[in-house]
Scaffold this active site. Structure first.
Site, PDB file in Angstrom:
ATOM      1  N   CYS A  74      68.993  34.880  84.093  1.00 13.33           N
ATOM      2  CA  CYS A  74      68.198  33.909  83.349  1.00 13.33           C
ATOM      3  C   CYS A  74      66.801  33.934  83.957  1.00 13.33           C
ATOM      4  O   CYS A  74      66.615  33.547  85.120  1.00 13.33           O
ATOM      5  CB  CYS A  74      68.813  32.518  83.494  1.00 13.33           C
ATOM      6  N   CYS A  99      63.082  32.079  76.131  1.00 14.31           N
ATOM      7  CA  CYS A  99      64.106  32.787  76.912  1.00 14.31           C
ATOM      8  C   CYS A  99      63.365  33.824  77.759  1.00 14.31           C
ATOM      9  O   CYS A  99      62.744  34.751  77.227  1.00 14.31           O
ATOM     10  CB  CYS A  99      65.089  33.459  75.968  1.00 14.31           C
TER      11      CYS A  99
HETATM   12  N1  LIG Z   1      71.832  32.634  77.221  1.00 11.26           N
HETATM   13  C1  LIG Z   1      71.561  33.733  78.106  1.00 11.26           C
HETATM   14  C2  LIG Z   1      71.330  33.301  79.522  1.00 11.26           C
HETATM   15  C3  LIG Z   1      70.101  32.476  79.716  1.00 11.26           C
HETATM   16  C4  LIG Z   1      68.795  33.276  79.494  1.00 11.26           C
HETATM   17  C5  LIG Z   1      67.610  32.442  79.804  1.00 11.26           C
HETATM   18  N2  LIG Z   1      67.356  31.296  79.061  1.00 11.26           N
HETATM   19  C6  LIG Z   1      66.371  33.180  80.247  1.00 11.26           C
HETATM   20  O1  LIG Z   1      65.357  32.500  80.440  1.00 11.26           O
HETATM   21  O2  LIG Z   1      66.421  34.391  80.513  1.00 11.26           O
HETATM   22  C7  LIG Z   1      72.742  34.710  78.086  1.00 11.26           C
HETATM   23  O3  LIG Z   1      73.888  34.304  77.819  1.00 11.26           O
HETATM   24  O4  LIG Z   1      72.504  35.895  78.365  1.00 11.26           O
END
Ligand SMILES: N[C@@H](CCC[C@H](N)C(=O)O)C(=O)O
Length: 329
Positions: free
Chosen positions: A80, A232
């Site tokens: 993340c 993200c």
């Molecule tokens: N939902 C993602 C994990 C989280 C990613 C995140 N918010 C970021 O900032 O990179 C997954 O399940 O891969």
């Protein structure tokens, strides 16, 4: 009492729990139950969040701690990017060090404190790697190809091209026009590929990107295990790499790329070492609230006695976002 933090990177929101501050660490089933509860918008705390970041010890060389990422639905993510910046700041403050490594599921990643993005907006740079394209690493199937780099996939959306990159969590990216960016397509595709499906059996983070200018993007992401988020970090990093590979006339390796998102803006830099790609992700690491909870309540997943206080950092972040809007008008 145990202190948790509510934090965000580009308004991608998380709770941080430091297992080393507990008398008895939460075992994995308790961590997952807590993540699902505390991040829930109504039953959780502070309107919920997009995940729980769990810090623990690490015995690796040059590493100050480990980070585990638990999505709102209880699934575990290998990485993340926005979360790693906030964990880096936490460890930096705790150990009084500005450059070190953090252990993540697949690798130890280099992080360091950067000059503030704006007044009173603490900023960190984190390494995003390892990067792979092979279908087994994402994984994907039934697309008739071993990797997906700028290829049409009519099953997903007629007329769009897609790139799939693991960094190492899985991302599916498409460069779109403004109308498609604001259509219902991203939500529909994100939902379809994160329900049981034959293409991405483990689900995938889906990002749409709009090229705004040379080395400048706007990116929106539908996240695996969460849904739409403000931003993200790994998605914006993977999209920056796809930008350099698929649109070399508009994007440069080793140069700063500005990536706007619904929660603000980050900077990325993509490095190509003989097709061994790494990405620097640079952005805010904001702590918005402190949450004090009796340790036995954490074990019992009871949040009713939580005492919450604001840190006072959010107004500076919101001023930064206002400034971005003025820049873009
Ligand atoms: N939902 C993602 C994990 C989280 C990613 C995140 N918010 C970021 O900032 O990179 C997954 O399940 O891969």
């Amino acid at each position: 009492m145990v202190e948790l933090l509510k934090v965000h990177g580009s308004q991608n929101k998380f709770f941080i729990l430091d297992q080393t501050a507990l008398q008895n660490k939460l075992p994995q089933p308790e961590l997952v139950a807590l993540a699902k509860h505390i991040t829930e918008p109504e039953q959780g705390l502070l309107d919920g969040a997009d995940g729980l970041l769990v810090i623990d010890e690490s015995d690796h060389d040059g590493v100050l701690g480990s980070m585990q990422v638990i999505n709102t639905d209880g699934s575990i993510a290998s990485m993340c990017g926005n979360g790693l910046r906030t964990v880096s700041r936490y460890l930096s403050d705790k150990f009084n060090q500005d450059a070190f490594k953090v252990e993540t599921m697949d690798s130890d990643l280099a992080v360091h404190r950067e000059a503030d993005l704006a007044n009173d907006v603490p900023t960190f740079s984190v390494e995003i790697s390892p990067v792979t394209f092979a279908k087994e690493t994402l994984p994907f199937d039934h697309l008739g190809t071993d990797n997906l780099i700028n290829k049409a996939v009519p099953e997903f959306a007629p007329g769009l091209k897609f790139t799939a990159i693991a960094v190492p969590n899985p991302h599916l990216i498409s460069f779109v026009d403004e109308e498609t960016m604001h259509s219902k397509l991203l939500g529909q595709l994100g939902k379809m590929l994160n329900e049981p499906n034959e293409y991405f059996p483990d689900g995938v983070n889906v990002s749409f990107a709009q090229i705004l200018d040379r080395n400048t993007l706007f990116v929106r992401t539908y996240e695996r295990g969460v849904g739409f988020t403000n931003a993200c970090g790994t998605g914006m990093s993977a999209t920056s790499l796809a930008f350099c590979l698929n649109h070399p006339e508009m994007a440069d390796f080793n140069q700063t790329i500005s990536v706007y998102n619904p929660g603000g803006m980050v900077k990325t830099r993509v490095h190509d070492n003989d097709s061994n790609f790494t990405i620097d992700l640079i952005g805010n690491a904001t702590f918005t609230h402190k949450v004090e909870i009796p340790e036995e309540d954490l074990h019992a997943n009871v949040l009713d006695h939580a005492q919450i206080s604001e840190t006072g950092e959010q107004p500076a972040y919101l001023r930064f976002v206002e400034g971005l809007k003025r820049q873009r008008v």
